[in-house]
Design a protein around this motif. Structure first.
Motif, short mmCIF file in Angstrom:
data_model
loop_
_atom_site.label_atom_id
_atom_site.label_comp_id
_atom_site.label_asym_id
_atom_site.label_seq_id
_atom_site.Cartn_x
_atom_site.Cartn_y
_atom_site.Cartn_z
N THR A 1 -15.49 0.02 -20.30
CA THR A 1 -14.46 -0.90 -19.81
C THR A 1 -14.25 -2.05 -20.78
OG1 THR A 1 -14.93 -0.33 -17.51
CG2 THR A 1 -13.80 -2.43 -17.90
N ARG A 2 -15.33 -2.64 -21.27
CA ARG A 2 -15.21 -3.74 -22.25
C ARG A 2 -14.48 -3.27 -23.51
NH1 ARG A 2 -19.94 -4.93 -19.81
NH2 ARG A 2 -21.28 -3.82 -21.30
N ALA A 3 -14.80 -2.08 -23.97
CA ALA A 3 -14.12 -1.53 -25.16
C ALA A 3 -12.63 -1.36 -24.88
CB ALA A 3 -14.76 -0.22 -25.58
N MET A 4 -12.30 -0.79 -23.73
CA MET A 4 -10.91 -0.59 -23.37
C MET A 4 -10.16 -1.92 -23.31
SD MET A 4 -8.73 -0.52 -20.18
CE MET A 4 -10.03 -1.09 -19.20
N LEU A 5 -10.78 -2.95 -22.77
CA LEU A 5 -10.13 -4.25 -22.64
C LEU A 5 -9.84 -4.90 -23.98
CD1 LEU A 5 -12.12 -5.67 -19.59
CD2 LEU A 5 -9.72 -4.93 -19.63
N SER A 6 -10.49 -4.44 -25.05
CA SER A 6 -10.26 -5.00 -26.38
C SER A 6 -9.19 -4.25 -27.17
CB SER A 6 -11.57 -5.00 -27.18
OG SER A 6 -11.91 -3.68 -27.56
N MET A 7 -8.65 -3.19 -26.60
CA MET A 7 -7.71 -2.32 -27.33
C MET A 7 -6.28 -2.50 -26.87
SD MET A 7 -9.81 1.26 -27.27
CE MET A 7 -11.46 1.38 -27.94
N GLY A 8 -5.37 -2.12 -27.75
CA GLY A 8 -3.97 -1.90 -27.39
C GLY A 8 -3.87 -0.42 -27.06
N LYS A 9 -3.45 0.38 -28.07
CA LYS A 9 -3.49 1.84 -27.90
C LYS A 9 -4.95 2.25 -27.79
CE LYS A 9 -2.96 4.68 -31.38
NZ LYS A 9 -2.40 5.52 -32.45
N LEU A 10 -5.25 3.12 -26.86
CA LEU A 10 -6.64 3.50 -26.63
C LEU A 10 -7.11 4.52 -27.66
CD1 LEU A 10 -6.58 3.64 -22.73
CD2 LEU A 10 -7.27 1.76 -24.23
N ASP A 11 -8.32 4.29 -28.16
CA ASP A 11 -8.96 5.11 -29.18
C ASP A 11 -10.14 5.81 -28.53
OD1 ASP A 11 -10.77 5.97 -31.20
OD2 ASP A 11 -10.07 4.42 -32.57
N ILE A 12 -10.00 7.11 -28.28
CA ILE A 12 -11.02 7.85 -27.54
C ILE A 12 -12.36 7.83 -28.26
CG2 ILE A 12 -11.69 10.09 -26.60
CD1 ILE A 12 -8.65 10.66 -26.23
N ALA A 13 -12.37 7.99 -29.59
CA ALA A 13 -13.64 8.00 -30.33
C ALA A 13 -14.36 6.66 -30.18
CB ALA A 13 -13.39 8.31 -31.80
N ALA A 14 -13.63 5.56 -30.27
CA ALA A 14 -14.24 4.23 -30.12
C ALA A 14 -14.73 4.02 -28.68
CB ALA A 14 -13.25 3.14 -30.52
N LEU A 15 -13.99 4.52 -27.73
CA LEU A 15 -14.42 4.42 -26.33
C LEU A 15 -15.70 5.21 -26.11
CD1 LEU A 15 -10.92 4.83 -24.64
CD2 LEU A 15 -12.36 2.77 -24.52
N GLU A 16 -15.77 6.41 -26.68
CA GLU A 16 -16.98 7.25 -26.56
C GLU A 16 -18.19 6.55 -27.17
OE1 GLU A 16 -17.51 9.90 -24.85
OE2 GLU A 16 -15.64 11.03 -24.70
N LYS A 17 -17.99 5.91 -28.32
CA LYS A 17 -19.10 5.19 -28.97
C LYS A 17 -19.60 4.04 -28.09
CE LYS A 17 -18.23 6.22 -33.80
NZ LYS A 17 -17.87 5.68 -35.11
N ALA A 18 -18.67 3.28 -27.56
CA ALA A 18 -19.06 2.17 -26.68
C ALA A 18 -19.78 2.71 -25.45
CB ALA A 18 -17.82 1.38 -26.27
N TYR A 19 -19.26 3.74 -24.87
CA TYR A 19 -19.85 4.36 -23.69
C TYR A 19 -21.29 4.81 -23.96
CZ TYR A 19 -20.30 7.92 -19.97
OH TYR A 19 -20.71 8.69 -18.90
N ALA A 20 -21.51 5.36 -25.15
CA ALA A 20 -22.85 5.84 -25.53
C ALA A 20 -23.78 4.72 -25.96
CB ALA A 20 -22.71 6.88 -26.65
N ARG B 1 -10.46 11.14 -20.27
CA ARG B 1 -11.88 10.85 -20.51
C ARG B 1 -12.21 9.40 -20.16
NH1 ARG B 1 -16.73 11.26 -19.92
NH2 ARG B 1 -18.13 11.01 -21.69
N LEU B 2 -11.28 8.48 -20.38
CA LEU B 2 -11.53 7.07 -20.04
C LEU B 2 -11.84 6.92 -18.56
CD1 LEU B 2 -11.59 4.03 -20.71
CD2 LEU B 2 -9.14 4.01 -20.17
#
Length: 160
Positions: free
Chosen positions: A139-158, A122-123
């Motif tokens: 992308t900005r959300a991903m750059l702030s993470m270690g292990k990727l959190d799909i729910a947090a990425l979806e929130k940032a994306y939205a 999904r990323l």
């Protein structure tokens, strides 16, 4: 050249067999193949493991006990595309256990120093969206993470 594709050779100091068994235990569609042992001609003690052929997730590898001259670095990594958070969590946990190192943006090193990218499919969809604002937020959300959190990425994306 045969039509079976390529075999990736991973160079270890003296942990090739251990590493092959570890990788086979993590991925489905995996197995240990032939194990090559040193002869009296060397190098190293006769009878000790030189190579281990194995398949991990359908990909062919050979683990080689080549010595300490070469080590792994981040210039080469294996990308694991994950369908959901459960898969992300599984691979992240299994590959960092026993001395692995968590890294940024879904990257990690396992206990042998091999680099992996544990990436939700999904990323890729989010970061390649034609809507540059949505893609940028993901992308900005991903750059702030270690292990990727799909729910947090979806929130940032939205934009939430």
């Amino acid at each position: 050249m045969t039509t079976d594709g390529f075999t990736t050779c991973l160079w270890f100091d003296d942990r090739a067999e251990e590493a092959a068994h570890h990788y086979v235990s993590i991925f489905e569609n995996s197995r240990i193949g032939r194990i090559g042992r040193r002869t009296e001609a060397g190098p190293g003690p006769a009878g000790s493991v030189l190579t281990v052929e194995f398949t991990a997730n359908g990909q062919k590898f050979v683990a080689l006990n080549g010595g300490p001259e070469f080590t792994f670095n981040e210039a080469i990594s294996f990308q694991i595309l994950c369908a959901d958070q459960a898969e992300v969590d599984h691979y992240w946990t299994r590959l960092t256990e026993g001395g692995g190192e968590e890294g940024p943006c879904g990257w990690l090193k396992d206990r042998y120093g091999v680099s992996w990218q544990v990436v939700p499919e999904r990323l890729i969809e989010m970061t390649t969206d034609p809507d540059q604002e949505k893609a940028g937020r993901a992308t900005r959300a991903m750059l702030s993470m270690g292990k990727l959190d799909i729910a947090a990425l979806e929130k940032a994306y939205a934009g939430e």
